[in-house]
Write a protein that holds these residues in place. Sequence first.
Motif, PDB file in Angstrom:
ATOM      1  N   VAL A 200       0.810  -1.225   0.000  1.00 21.43           N
ATOM      2  CA  VAL A 200       0.000   0.000   0.000  1.00 21.43           C
ATOM      3  C   VAL A 200       0.838   1.268   0.000  1.00 21.43           C
ATOM      4  O   VAL A 200       0.312   2.345  -0.292  1.00 21.43           O
ATOM      5  CB  VAL A 200      -0.954   0.008   1.216  1.00 21.43           C
ATOM      6  N   LEU A 201       2.122   1.172   0.322  1.00 26.69           N
ATOM      7  CA  LEU A 201       2.965   2.360   0.371  1.00 26.69           C
ATOM      8  C   LEU A 201       3.712   2.534  -0.944  1.00 26.69           C
ATOM      9  O   LEU A 201       3.978   1.555  -1.657  1.00 26.69           O
ATOM     10  CB  LEU A 201       3.971   2.258   1.523  1.00 26.69           C
ATOM     11  N   PRO A 202       4.049   3.784  -1.304  1.00 27.04           N
ATOM     12  CA  PRO A 202       4.767   4.013  -2.576  1.00 27.04           C
ATOM     13  C   PRO A 202       6.128   3.355  -2.563  1.00 27.04           C
ATOM     14  O   PRO A 202       6.816   3.335  -1.541  1.00 27.04           O
ATOM     15  CB  PRO A 202       4.862   5.544  -2.651  1.00 27.04           C
ATOM     16  N   GLN A 203       6.518   2.815  -3.702  1.00 28.73           N
ATOM     17  CA  GLN A 203       7.795   2.143  -3.856  1.00 28.73           C
ATOM     18  C   GLN A 203       8.745   3.017  -4.653  1.00 28.73           C
ATOM     19  O   GLN A 203       8.319   3.704  -5.592  1.00 28.73           O
ATOM     20  CB  GLN A 203       7.605   0.798  -4.568  1.00 28.73           C
ATOM     21  N   PRO A 204      10.028   3.016  -4.294  1.00 27.38           N
ATOM     22  CA  PRO A 204      10.993   3.812  -5.069  1.00 27.38           C
ATOM     23  C   PRO A 204      11.193   3.227  -6.461  1.00 27.38           C
ATOM     24  O   PRO A 204      11.126   2.016  -6.653  1.00 27.38           O
ATOM     25  CB  PRO A 204      12.280   3.712  -4.236  1.00 27.38           C
ATOM     26  N   LYS A 205      11.386   4.089  -7.439  1.00 32.04           N
ATOM     27  CA  LYS A 205      11.627   3.647  -8.804  1.00 32.04           C
ATOM     28  C   LYS A 205      13.035   3.088  -8.919  1.00 32.04           C
ATOM     29  O   LYS A 205      14.006   3.715  -8.499  1.00 32.04           O
ATOM     30  CB  LYS A 205      11.440   4.811  -9.783  1.00 32.04           C
ATOM     31  N   THR A 206      13.129   1.909  -9.453  1.00 32.10           N
ATOM     32  CA  THR A 206      14.424   1.266  -9.587  1.00 32.10           C
ATOM     33  C   THR A 206      15.288   2.012 -10.603  1.00 32.10           C
ATOM     34  O   THR A 206      14.827   2.417 -11.670  1.00 32.10           O
ATOM     35  CB  THR A 206      14.248  -0.188 -10.065  1.00 32.10           C
TER      36      THR A 206
END
Length: 253
Positions: A200-206
């Motif tokens: 549910v939380l934003p993920q960093p862009k790889t």
Amino acid sequence: MDAGIIIVLLILSATVLMLILDVVRIDVVAISCMLVLGWTGILTPQEMFSGFSSNAVVAMMAVMIMGRGISRTGLMDKFSIAVIRMAGPGRRSITAFMSLIVGIISGFIQNIGAAALFLPGMLDVSRRTKIPASALLMPIGFAIILGGTLSMVGSGHLILVNDLLLNAGLLPYGLFSVTPLGVLLLAAGIAFFYVFGKSVLPQPKTGVRVPSAQEKLIEDLQLPGNIWHYSISENSPLINQTTEQSASGNASM
């Protein structure tokens, strides 16, 4: 519909719109709303300023001032280092550990004050661990809200309820009347983000590195990346001279 009700609804709508647009600071919007209610005759001058006698308002102001003072002392930097040392570098462990600490403290100070108090520390933890700030602030924000139900002084709403009960001549709630329910709510909130936080939380862009605020400032102002330290002896002619007077800024290293 009564004219007074229409005026109040218009003022309320304008206030909500200003808060959403975030064009003016929140404190300016709040004071402006209070003054407009007085200028339009909806409230008398005494009623207009009576809100400052509320325990909730004074408590929130005091805690926010205290939070600003603690932030300027650098205590939150030591707090972030201690959090990383005790919780480890893992995202889930740091989130759960900080949520527990902030949630408990939020039970005894105002929610807004707790957020203002720990925001610098949370941002510092994000910078040190490379965890996105949004992934930390969201669960900890919920922990602050839920932790406010641990006691009757942790939330402005609960303080206001006791004020209303006293004004009505009724017996107010005790300090820990809501603690059992508050413990369950805080534990449930921490467990939810611990288990489902990755979903549910934003993920960093790889592959994409977001520069820090300092790096953005250096890039925008085109500042040099090197920092030089000078030691000046007691008998140096540079004593009591500015950088321009000593021409040290033109010195080549």
